[in-house]
Write a protein that holds these residues in place. Structure first.
Motif, short mmCIF file in Angstrom:
data_model
loop_
_atom_site.label_atom_id
_atom_site.label_comp_id
_atom_site.label_asym_id
_atom_site.label_seq_id
_atom_site.Cartn_x
_atom_site.Cartn_y
_atom_site.Cartn_z
N ALA A 263 52.38 36.68 -55.85
CA ALA A 263 52.17 37.72 -55.14
C ALA A 263 51.70 38.73 -55.21
O ALA A 263 50.64 39.04 -55.59
N MET A 264 51.39 38.30 -57.72
CA MET A 264 50.72 39.08 -58.77
C MET A 264 49.82 38.51 -58.67
O MET A 264 48.72 39.05 -58.53
N TYR A 265 49.71 36.69 -57.79
CA TYR A 265 48.17 36.24 -57.91
C TYR A 265 47.20 36.77 -56.67
O TYR A 265 45.34 36.56 -56.43
N ASN A 266 47.89 37.72 -55.21
CA ASN A 266 46.99 37.81 -54.52
C ASN A 266 46.54 37.33 -53.82
O ASN A 266 45.05 37.35 -53.53
N ILE A 267 46.86 35.90 -53.13
CA ILE A 267 46.61 34.93 -52.81
C ILE A 267 46.28 34.86 -51.02
O ILE A 267 45.62 34.06 -50.80
N LEU A 268 46.69 36.19 -50.20
CA LEU A 268 46.68 36.04 -49.01
C LEU A 268 45.18 36.97 -48.47
O LEU A 268 44.92 37.62 -48.09
N ASP A 269 43.73 36.41 -48.46
CA ASP A 269 42.71 36.75 -48.11
C ASP A 269 42.93 36.48 -47.09
O ASP A 269 43.10 35.14 -46.67
N PRO A 270 43.16 37.03 -46.14
CA PRO A 270 42.74 37.29 -44.61
C PRO A 270 41.58 36.10 -44.05
O PRO A 270 41.25 36.12 -43.34
N ASP A 271 40.92 35.99 -45.03
CA ASP A 271 39.27 35.43 -44.72
C ASP A 271 39.77 33.78 -44.55
O ASP A 271 38.66 33.21 -44.39
N ILE A 272 40.24 33.38 -45.61
CA ILE A 272 41.07 32.36 -45.83
C ILE A 272 42.63 31.74 -45.35
O ILE A 272 42.34 30.81 -44.34
N ASP B 197 36.36 30.93 -59.66
CA ASP B 197 35.73 32.58 -59.53
C ASP B 197 36.29 32.95 -58.43
O ASP B 197 36.86 35.00 -58.77
N TYR B 198 36.87 33.29 -57.74
CA TYR B 198 37.49 33.42 -56.36
C TYR B 198 38.87 33.64 -56.95
O TYR B 198 39.44 34.76 -56.41
N LEU B 199 39.53 32.81 -57.51
CA LEU B 199 40.72 33.14 -57.90
C LEU B 199 41.49 34.69 -58.71
O LEU B 199 41.81 35.04 -58.84
N LYS B 200 40.58 33.78 -59.99
CA LYS B 200 39.81 35.07 -60.55
C LYS B 200 39.77 36.70 -60.29
O LYS B 200 40.28 37.44 -60.77
N TYR B 201 39.10 36.50 -59.23
CA TYR B 201 38.83 38.15 -58.38
C TYR B 201 40.00 38.22 -57.51
O TYR B 201 39.83 39.35 -58.33
N TYR C 182 42.69 37.19 -58.24
CA TYR C 182 44.19 38.23 -59.19
C TYR C 182 43.56 40.04 -59.79
O TYR C 182 44.32 40.62 -60.49
N SER C 183 42.26 39.90 -60.31
CA SER C 183 41.61 41.14 -60.70
C SER C 183 42.54 42.32 -59.61
O SER C 183 42.17 43.39 -59.79
N LEU C 184 42.21 41.62 -58.68
CA LEU C 184 42.47 42.96 -57.55
C LEU C 184 44.07 43.17 -57.00
O LEU C 184 44.62 43.78 -56.11
N PHE D 70 51.21 37.63 -68.69
CA PHE D 70 49.89 36.16 -67.97
C PHE D 70 48.31 37.20 -68.08
O PHE D 70 47.58 37.00 -68.75
N MET D 71 48.16 39.04 -67.73
CA MET D 71 47.38 39.30 -67.91
C MET D 71 47.47 39.49 -68.71
O MET D 71 45.36 38.87 -68.84
#
Length: 328
Positions: free
Chosen positions: A52-61, A146-150, A152-154, A254-255
């Motif tokens: 969950a901390m990596y915030n990968i549930l992007d509704p665009d993908i 870059d996408y993954l880091k972005y 995660y930053s959110l 990790f951060m």
């Protein structure tokens, strides 16, 4: 449209992430979106599942299953022959061509390529290596990471813990995977059960003749008292600070690891935490690693961001010093 569906194969946080990121690789190479399913479980605070901390549930993908007629193309653990090595590019291209051909013949249907309990179908490092080999579009790896880091930053994750970073020192984080120092009894799986590799690593760092702040991250484990990891504190001297962090969960650090570390020393075994650091780290962090036992293996030095070691822990100290000076 063509989609990819990952059925999560189990394991702890990094294992899960490698499954998901293998699916995301299909998006960044071929623009196939991912299907969300019931195996994508992201509790807010679970040391065995910190995805969950990596915030990968992007509704665009990551999207819901389409409602039109679906044609499924399945690959299962029983039929998958590449294990943790990941698919070679010729196999990925074969799958792509098969799916496109199927879509062309069934234009009114959605095509879903289902990977059921397939660990690490494409490794993030594969994307880097394939780009270097000119097999995929230039810039794909950077766009992906870059996408993954972005994302995660959110993150909404708030349980971050902080490393004892010191100004005026070279801040080095060493990840010691518990399976590399604690003999689990499975000698075929782990061939490194003592601390000697990391002793040699620290001795080599001391040859830099720089003020060192070495932070050692390792896990607690039932039946393992951590004494060998703690013994590394004996390597401290007037020019070398050494801190030992032994905790149940390392992901809360990790951060700080990816943002504050000058040099990161990867675990010698299949340490998923180390693999994730290698793709989420900032560009100024130098990696020290032995890639014989890595899932994520980069074919080159990534413009001197990676320095590879021998199995005994030797590495090119002069190259490290040059890289440090180049980044200051």
């Amino acid at each position: 449209m063509i989609f990819v569906e990952i059925t999560q194969s189990g394991g702890r946080s990094a294992h899960k992430m490698k499954d998901f990121l293998g699916g995301f690789a299909f998006f960044f190479i071929y623009h196939f979106k991912l299907i969300y399913n019931e195996t994508w479980v992201f509790p807010e605070n679970d040391c065995n599942n910190h995805v969950a901390m990596y915030n990968i549930l992007d509704p665009d993908i990551v999207v819901e299953r389409p409602t039109n007629e679906i044609i499924y193309v399945d690959i299962t653990k029983k039929t998958y022959k590449y294990a943790s090595k990941g698919m070679p590019f010729h196999e990925v291209e074969r799958i792509y061509n098969e799916l496109v051909d199927l879509q062309n013949k069934n234009s009114n249907c959605s095509i879903i390529y289902r990977m059921k309990h397939i660990h690490c179908p494409i490794k993030v490092s594969d994307v880097y290596n394939w780009e270097k080999m000119k097999l995929i579009k230039n810039g794909t790896y950077k766009k992906f990471t870059d996408y993954l880091k972005y994302r995660y930053s959110l993150t909404s994750f708030t349980n971050h813990k902080y490393l004892p970073i010191e100004k005026g020192y070279l801040n080095v984080v060493v990840h010691i995977r518990k399976g590399d120092v604690f003999n689990t009894g499975n000698k075929d799986k782990h061939n490194h059960h003592n601390i000697d590799y990391f002793v040699k690593i620290i001795d080599n760092f001391k040859k830099l003749k720089l003020p060192l702040n070495i932070i050692i991250l390792s896990e607690t484990w039932n039946g393992y008292n951590g004494d060998d990891v703690r013994s590394l504190e004996n390597k401290k001297d007037d020019n070398t600070l050494i801190s030992i962090i032994l905790e149940k969960c390392l992901y809360e650090y990790f951060m700080n690891v990816i943002e504050k570390t000058d040099v990161f020393v990867s675990a010698i075994g299949y340490g998923g935490f180390s693999d994730l650091v290698s793709i989420y780290k900032n560009d100024n962090t130098i990696l020290i690693l032995n890639d014989v036992k890595r899932h994520y293996r980069f074919d080159d030095s990534m413009n001197n961001e990676i320095i590879k070691t021998t199995h005994d822990g030797d590495f090119d100290v002069n190259l490290l010093k040059k890289n440090i000076l180049d980044k200051t």
